[in-house]
Scaffold this motif. Structure first.
Motif, mmCIF file in Angstrom:
data_model
loop_
_atom_site.group_PDB
_atom_site.id
_atom_site.type_symbol
_atom_site.label_atom_id
_atom_site.label_comp_id
_atom_site.label_asym_id
_atom_site.label_seq_id
_atom_site.Cartn_x
_atom_site.Cartn_y
_atom_site.Cartn_z
ATOM 1 N N UNK A 36 34.052 54.717 51.679
ATOM 2 C CA UNK A 36 33.922 54.124 50.359
ATOM 3 C C UNK A 36 34.066 55.172 49.265
ATOM 4 N N UNK A 37 34.128 54.701 48.023
ATOM 5 C CA UNK A 37 34.241 55.619 46.896
ATOM 6 C C UNK A 37 34.617 54.897 45.635
ATOM 7 N N UNK A 38 35.000 55.698 44.639
ATOM 8 C CA UNK A 38 35.411 55.176 43.339
ATOM 9 C C UNK A 38 36.934 55.268 43.239
ATOM 10 N N UNK A 39 37.558 54.163 42.851
ATOM 11 C CA UNK A 39 39.014 54.127 42.745
ATOM 12 C C UNK A 39 39.397 53.268 41.552
ATOM 13 N N UNK A 40 40.542 53.567 40.963
ATOM 14 C CA UNK A 40 41.021 52.752 39.852
ATOM 15 C C UNK A 40 41.657 51.467 40.369
ATOM 16 N N UNK A 41 41.680 50.471 39.518
ATOM 17 C CA UNK A 41 42.331 49.212 39.881
ATOM 18 C C UNK A 41 43.777 49.476 40.280
ATOM 19 N N UNK A 42 44.198 48.815 41.352
ATOM 20 C CA UNK A 42 45.533 49.022 41.888
ATOM 21 C C UNK A 42 45.593 50.074 42.973
ATOM 22 N N UNK A 43 44.526 50.814 43.137
ATOM 23 C CA UNK A 43 44.476 51.872 44.131
ATOM 24 C C UNK A 43 44.133 51.362 45.520
ATOM 25 N N UNK A 44 43.963 52.305 46.438
ATOM 26 C CA UNK A 44 43.710 51.972 47.842
ATOM 27 C C UNK A 44 42.555 52.793 48.386
ATOM 28 N N UNK A 45 41.890 52.225 49.369
ATOM 29 C CA UNK A 45 40.866 52.915 50.144
ATOM 30 C C UNK A 45 40.968 52.437 51.587
ATOM 31 N N UNK A 46 40.542 53.287 52.487
ATOM 32 C CA UNK A 46 40.478 52.913 53.903
ATOM 33 C C UNK A 46 39.068 53.130 54.402
ATOM 34 N N UNK A 47 38.425 52.064 54.793
ATOM 35 C CA UNK A 47 37.087 52.139 55.355
ATOM 36 C C UNK A 47 37.171 52.279 56.865
ATOM 37 N N UNK A 48 36.229 53.019 57.421
ATOM 38 C CA UNK A 48 36.119 53.174 58.863
ATOM 39 C C UNK A 48 34.720 52.786 59.305
ATOM 40 N N UNK A 49 34.616 52.314 60.515
ATOM 41 C CA UNK A 49 33.315 51.960 61.080
ATOM 42 C C UNK A 49 33.325 52.399 62.537
ATOM 43 N N UNK A 50 32.554 53.439 62.835
ATOM 44 C CA UNK A 50 32.487 53.983 64.180
ATOM 45 C C UNK A 50 31.305 53.391 64.925
ATOM 46 N N UNK A 51 31.549 52.949 66.146
ATOM 47 C CA UNK A 51 30.511 52.321 66.951
ATOM 48 C C UNK A 51 30.092 53.238 68.085
ATOM 49 N N UNK A 52 28.830 53.145 68.456
ATOM 50 C CA UNK A 52 28.321 53.871 69.616
ATOM 51 C C UNK A 52 27.323 52.980 70.323
ATOM 52 N N UNK A 53 27.061 53.283 71.574
ATOM 53 C CA UNK A 53 26.119 52.470 72.329
ATOM 54 C C UNK A 53 26.835 51.692 73.410
ATOM 55 N N UNK A 54 26.919 50.414 73.240
ATOM 56 C CA UNK A 54 27.612 49.584 74.215
ATOM 57 C C UNK A 54 29.124 49.682 74.044
ATOM 58 N N UNK A 55 29.837 49.154 74.995
ATOM 59 C CA UNK A 55 31.290 49.194 74.962
ATOM 60 C C UNK A 55 31.809 48.388 73.773
ATOM 61 N N UNK A 56 32.448 49.068 72.870
ATOM 62 C CA UNK A 56 32.903 48.458 71.630
ATOM 63 C C UNK A 56 33.894 47.333 71.878
ATOM 64 N N UNK A 57 34.745 47.508 72.900
ATOM 65 C CA UNK A 57 35.800 46.533 73.157
ATOM 66 C C UNK A 57 35.271 45.196 73.674
ATOM 67 N N UNK A 58 33.981 45.094 73.963
ATOM 68 C CA UNK A 58 33.393 43.828 74.404
ATOM 69 C C UNK A 58 33.300 42.812 73.272
ATOM 70 N N UNK A 59 33.356 43.292 72.025
ATOM 71 C CA UNK A 59 33.023 42.436 70.893
ATOM 72 C C UNK A 59 34.126 42.369 69.853
ATOM 73 N N UNK A 60 34.169 41.239 69.179
ATOM 74 C CA UNK A 60 34.940 41.164 67.942
ATOM 75 C C UNK A 60 34.188 41.958 66.872
ATOM 76 N N UNK A 61 34.851 42.227 65.776
ATOM 77 C CA UNK A 61 34.228 42.984 64.686
ATOM 78 C C UNK A 61 34.582 42.335 63.360
ATOM 79 N N UNK A 62 33.764 42.611 62.369
ATOM 80 C CA UNK A 62 34.017 42.019 61.060
ATOM 81 C C UNK A 62 33.595 42.931 59.928
ATOM 82 N N UNK A 63 34.126 42.616 58.756
ATOM 83 C CA UNK A 63 33.724 43.287 57.525
ATOM 84 C C UNK A 63 33.188 42.244 56.549
ATOM 85 N N UNK A 64 32.107 42.577 55.908
ATOM 86 C CA UNK A 64 31.509 41.748 54.871
ATOM 87 C C UNK A 64 31.279 42.631 53.645
ATOM 88 N N UNK A 65 31.007 42.007 52.519
ATOM 89 C CA UNK A 65 30.692 42.780 51.326
ATOM 90 C C UNK A 65 29.637 42.055 50.504
#
Length: 122
Positions: free
Chosen positions: A8-37
């Motif tokens: 995350x961060x501060x960006x001007x309108x029209x710009x781009x950002x790339x969010x990442x979400x790293x998982x640990x613990x159980x096997x990540x591929x077992x589950x679907x994933x989602x983004x909310x805000x």
């Protein structure tokens, strides 16, 4: 499953950002994933979801065509590429997992990250 969101961060309108979400613990591929805000004073809302294999994705209409969700199961990470950002995209963005299939409702996810702030200036 523990989730750690970043990018995350501060960006001007029209710009781009790339969010990442790293998982640990159980096997990540077992589950679907989602983004909310969640914007100040508003309910947490659905943004995007991706299936376990990445073959299926769903988006809220407000971000369709601008945001792209993807995942790398080898790295146990899900991404949200955000382009053509608008001031109304300003919010804390949360990643979630634990759903068996793509899901758009909060209660369908069992595990949540801590959130990352995205601020879009006009």
């Amino acid at each position: 499953v523990q989730l750690q969101a970043s990018g995350g961060g501060l960006v001007q309108a029209g710009g781009s950002l790339r969010l990442s979400c790293a998982a640990s613990g159980r096997t990540f591929s077992e589950f679907a994933a989602g983004w909310f805000r969640q914007a100040p004073g508003k309910e947490r809302e659905f943004v995007a979801t991706i299936s376990r294999t990445g073959e299926t994705t769903l988006y809220d209409n407000s971000v369709k065509g601008r945001f792209t969700v993807s995942r790398d199961n080898a790295k146990s990470t899900v991404y949200l590429q955000m382009n053509s950002l608008k001031p109304e995209d300003t919010a804390v963005y949360y990643c979630a997992t634990g759903s068996v299939s793509v899901a758009t409702r909060r209660y369908e996810y069992n595990y949540w990250g801590q959130g990352t702030q995205v601020t879009v200036s006009s």
